[in-house]
Write a protein that holds these residues in place. Structure first.
Motif, PDB file in Angstrom:
ATOM      1  N   LEU A   1       1.424 -46.114  47.794  1.00 14.96           N
ATOM      2  CA  LEU A   1       0.176 -45.886  48.647  1.00 14.96           C
ATOM      3  C   LEU A   1      -0.510 -44.372  49.365  1.00 14.96           C
ATOM      4  N   ARG A   2       0.272 -43.226  48.849  1.00 12.93           N
ATOM      5  CA  ARG A   2       0.109 -42.085  48.726  1.00 12.93           C
ATOM      6  C   ARG A   2      -0.252 -41.806  47.367  1.00 12.93           C
ATOM      7  N   ALA A   3       0.723 -42.328  46.267  1.00 14.08           N
ATOM      8  CA  ALA A   3      -0.328 -42.281  44.725  1.00 14.08           C
ATOM      9  C   ALA A   3      -1.463 -43.319  44.404  1.00 14.08           C
ATOM     10  N   LEU A   4      -1.796 -43.786  45.533  1.00 11.84           N
ATOM     11  CA  LEU A   4      -3.611 -43.940  45.184  1.00 11.84           C
ATOM     12  C   LEU A   4      -4.110 -43.170  46.251  1.00 11.84           C
ATOM     13  N   ALA A   5      -3.908 -42.878  46.798  1.00  5.56           N
ATOM     14  CA  ALA A   5      -4.881 -42.145  47.705  1.00  5.56           C
ATOM     15  C   ALA A   5      -4.240 -41.061  49.112  1.00  5.56           C
ATOM     16  N   PRO A   6      -3.809 -39.622  47.837  1.00  6.92           N
ATOM     17  CA  PRO A   6      -3.328 -38.605  48.481  1.00  6.92           C
ATOM     18  C   PRO A   6      -3.429 -37.838  49.350  1.00  6.92           C
ATOM     19  N   ASN A   7      -4.820 -38.287  50.237  1.00  6.43           N
ATOM     20  CA  ASN A   7      -5.809 -37.388  51.097  1.00  6.43           C
ATOM     21  C   ASN A   7      -5.372 -38.360  52.722  1.00  6.43           C
ATOM     22  N   ALA A   8      -4.446 -39.793  52.715  1.00  3.70           N
ATOM     23  CA  ALA A   8      -4.955 -40.346  52.816  1.00  3.70           C
ATOM     24  C   ALA A   8      -4.166 -40.504  54.403  1.00  3.70           C
ATOM     25  N   GLU A   9      -4.112 -40.243  55.291  1.00  2.68           N
ATOM     26  CA  GLU A   9      -2.600 -40.570  57.337  1.00  2.68           C
ATOM     27  C   GLU A   9      -2.307 -42.041  56.921  1.00  2.68           C
ATOM     28  N   ILE A  10      -1.013 -42.209  56.517  1.00  5.87           N
ATOM     29  CA  ILE A  10      -0.726 -44.035  55.955  1.00  5.87           C
ATOM     30  C   ILE A  10       0.179 -43.986  57.375  1.00  5.87           C
ATOM     31  N   ILE A  11       0.057 -45.261  57.660  1.00  6.60           N
ATOM     32  CA  ILE A  11       0.921 -45.921  58.753  1.00  6.60           C
ATOM     33  C   ILE A  11       1.364 -46.967  58.597  1.00  6.60           C
ATOM     34  N   LEU A  12       3.202 -46.998  58.965  1.00  2.00           N
ATOM     35  CA  LEU A  12       3.748 -48.055  58.901  1.00  2.00           C
ATOM     36  C   LEU A  12       3.765 -48.879  60.040  1.00  2.00           C
ATOM     37  N   GLU A  13       4.270 -50.072  59.818  1.00  2.00           N
ATOM     38  CA  GLU A  13       3.646 -50.738  61.562  1.00  2.00           C
ATOM     39  C   GLU A  13       4.425 -52.114  61.072  1.00  2.00           C
ATOM     40  N   ASP A  14       5.329 -52.559  62.777  1.00  2.00           N
ATOM     41  CA  ASP A  14       5.132 -54.385  62.702  1.00  2.00           C
ATOM     42  C   ASP A  14       5.100 -55.108  63.346  1.00  2.00           C
ATOM     43  N   GLU A  15       5.785 -55.784  64.414  1.00  2.00           N
ATOM     44  CA  GLU A  15       4.692 -56.460  64.997  1.00  2.00           C
ATOM     45  C   GLU A  15       5.162 -55.658  66.564  1.00  2.00           C
ATOM     46  N   GLN A  16       6.608 -54.748  66.614  1.00  2.00           N
ATOM     47  CA  GLN A  16       6.609 -53.513  67.810  1.00  2.00           C
ATOM     48  C   GLN A  16       5.738 -52.622  67.555  1.00  2.00           C
ATOM     49  N   GLY A  17       5.595 -52.448  66.747  1.00  2.00           N
ATOM     50  CA  GLY A  17       4.765 -51.060  66.398  1.00  2.00           C
ATOM     51  C   GLY A  17       5.003 -50.106  65.350  1.00  2.00           C
ATOM     52  N   GLU A  18       4.127 -48.634  65.409  1.00  2.00           N
ATOM     53  CA  GLU A  18       4.828 -48.203  64.433  1.00  2.00           C
ATOM     54  C   GLU A  18       6.121 -47.497  63.704  1.00  2.00           C
ATOM     55  N   ILE A  19       6.666 -47.813  62.573  1.00  2.00           N
ATOM     56  CA  ILE A  19       7.626 -47.361  61.422  1.00  2.00           C
ATOM     57  C   ILE A  19       8.360 -46.138  61.302  1.00  2.00           C
ATOM     58  N   ARG A  20       9.207 -45.948  62.085  1.00  2.00           N
ATOM     59  CA  ARG A  20       9.271 -44.119  62.018  1.00  2.00           C
ATOM     60  C   ARG A  20       9.354 -43.975  60.220  1.00  2.00           C
ATOM     61  N   GLU A  21       9.056 -42.219  60.354  1.00  2.00           N
ATOM     62  CA  GLU A  21       9.141 -42.185  58.913  1.00  2.00           C
ATOM     63  C   GLU A  21      10.768 -42.101  58.432  1.00  2.00           C
ATOM     64  N   MET A  22      10.383 -41.735  57.289  1.00  2.00           N
ATOM     65  CA  MET A  22      11.958 -41.945  56.038  1.00  2.00           C
ATOM     66  C   MET A  22      12.958 -40.783  56.773  1.00  2.00           C
ATOM     67  N   ILE A  23      14.060 -40.360  57.313  1.00  2.00           N
ATOM     68  CA  ILE A  23      14.735 -39.772  57.695  1.00  2.00           C
ATOM     69  C   ILE A  23      15.616 -38.107  56.523  1.00  2.00           C
ATOM     70  N   GLU A  24      16.010 -37.971  57.400  1.00  2.00           N
ATOM     71  CA  GLU A  24      15.700 -36.569  56.076  1.00  2.00           C
ATOM     72  C   GLU A  24      17.412 -36.830  55.571  1.00  2.00           C
ATOM     73  N   GLU A  25      18.949 -38.064  56.108  1.00  2.00           N
ATOM     74  CA  GLU A  25      19.743 -38.478  54.913  1.00  2.00           C
ATOM     75  C   GLU A  25      19.358 -38.881  53.862  1.00  2.00           C
ATOM     76  N   ASP A  26      17.928 -39.457  54.027  1.00  2.00           N
ATOM     77  CA  ASP A  26      17.473 -40.823  53.059  1.00  2.00           C
ATOM     78  C   ASP A  26      16.795 -39.370  51.481  1.00  2.00           C
ATOM     79  N   LEU A  27      16.885 -38.247  51.980  1.00  2.00           N
ATOM     80  CA  LEU A  27      15.884 -37.455  50.584  1.00  2.00           C
ATOM     81  C   LEU A  27      16.877 -37.201  49.740  1.00  2.00           C
ATOM     82  N   PRO A  28      16.521 -37.517  48.870  1.00  2.00           N
ATOM     83  CA  PRO A  28      17.471 -36.627  47.299  1.00  2.00           C
ATOM     84  C   PRO A  28      17.209 -35.262  47.206  1.00  2.00           C
TER      85      PRO A  28
END
Length: 327
Positions: free
Chosen positions: A176-203
């Motif tokens: 989604l960031r590639a399609l809309a570079p300037n957009a705020e992007i929020i991921l949600e499930d039924e309980q609410g917003e999902i946390r961002e990627m944790i540092e340990e996941d970064l390459p």
């Protein structure tokens, strides 16, 4: 649906010229949650006004609007069945009939949003896109050009109904960031917003004094720096990119970025951040450079808020990276 702070923009219309009617575009494919989102929004305190609101509904899904609820919120709803009905003349007639101070459009996701023509005294104030996370992979794989049209001008993208345990959530956000570079992007499930990627996941290792960003990691770095400023503020990075300069960029600045395959090979997007450097005057567009730079966050008009900016400490010409960024 949870309350989104960004929706306070419904009242903060100081950037619209005097006499202009602000239009809020709510886009998304059928059953993505547009009606639910608008019903939620119209019930919030920050939405309330004594002036009239016009709601234009371009497709009918499972969700509905209650007539008494609309009346309490001074909202008149009109429906259209085809893009051909949304003429400037028809919109002007509705303006005279209902005298709205703002317009909400629940857009049909199968229509080309770029073809919408508005009266001269109407202006798009904000575009918000709703995406069903459970069907997003299918749309991205099979209808990417249409998806790209829906999101490219969005300020806020809400990807709801996501599976919190899915390993693909990071890919959703990068795509989604590639399609809309300037957009705020929020991921949600039924309980609410999902946390961002944790540092340990970064390459790459953000604990290093100088964080080296490989060509393969550029897309993740670009996305995560926008989404998680606390991780990146004050950090020093070493990376390779292409120079972009134009008249709007100060003489001591340039944009450093890479081409990304947002939709297909025919639809490439330049993803980059502003750089400040005393050496900028010696560079030209399409130069490839390797930089060492400190990342800070400053207000930028294009983002309507703070965004990453790189203060370059070292810069040198280098060989180009031939492969585009992919997500």
């Amino acid at each position: 649906m949870n309350e989104i702070d960004e929706m306070q923009d419904f009242q903060e219309m100081d950037e619209m010229p005097d006499g202009m009617i602000p239009v809020f575009m709510i886009t998304g494919f059928l059953e993505s949650g547009k009606t639910q989102f608008l019903n939620f929004t119209m019930g919030q305190d920050y939405f309330q006004t004594d002036e009239n609101t016009l709601l234009i509904v371009c497709e009918e899904g499972e969700g509905e609007y209650d007539a008494r609820f609309l009346k309490r919120n001074h909202t008149t709803m009109v429906t259209v069945d085809s893009m051909e009905e949304l003429t400037v003349e028809q919109l002007t007639d509705w303006e005279f009939m209902y005298n709205p101070s703002r317009v909400l459009i629940e857009w049909n996701g199968m229509w080309d949003v770029t073809q919408l023509k508005l009266p001269k005294d109407w202006g798009i104030y904000q575009q918000i896109t709703l995406i069903d996370g459970s069907t997003f992979p299918t749309y991205y794989a099979n209808m990417r050009p249409l998806l790209s049209l829906l999101v490219k001008n969005s300020e806020l993208i809400i990807c709801n109904r996501c599976n919190r345990e899915s390993d693909e959530l990071g890919n959703y956000k990068r795509q989604l960031r590639a399609l809309a570079p300037n957009a705020e992007i929020i991921l949600e499930d039924e309980q609410g917003e999902i946390r961002e990627m944790i540092e340990e996941d970064l390459p790459y290792d953000l604990k290093k004094d100088v964080v080296k960003i490989t060509p393969e990691a550029y897309g993740i770095w670009y996305m995560d720096a926008m989404d998680c400023p606390k991780r990146y503020k004050g950090k020093v990075f070493e990376l390779t990119g292409m120079v972009l300069k134009n008249r709007r960029i100060p003489t001591n600045g340039f944009v450093l970025g890479r081409m990304a395959m947002a939709c297909c090979e025919a639809d490439m997007t330049f993803l980059g951040y502003m750089c400040k450097s005393s050496a900028a005057k010696n560079l030209k567009t399409k130069d490839w450079v390797k930089v060492r730079a400190r990342m800070e966050y400053e207000y930028q008009k294009e983002y309507r808020g703070e965004a990453p900016i790189l203060y370059v400490e070292e810069v040198a010409l280098t060989a180009p990276v031939k492969e585009p960024v992919t997500f």
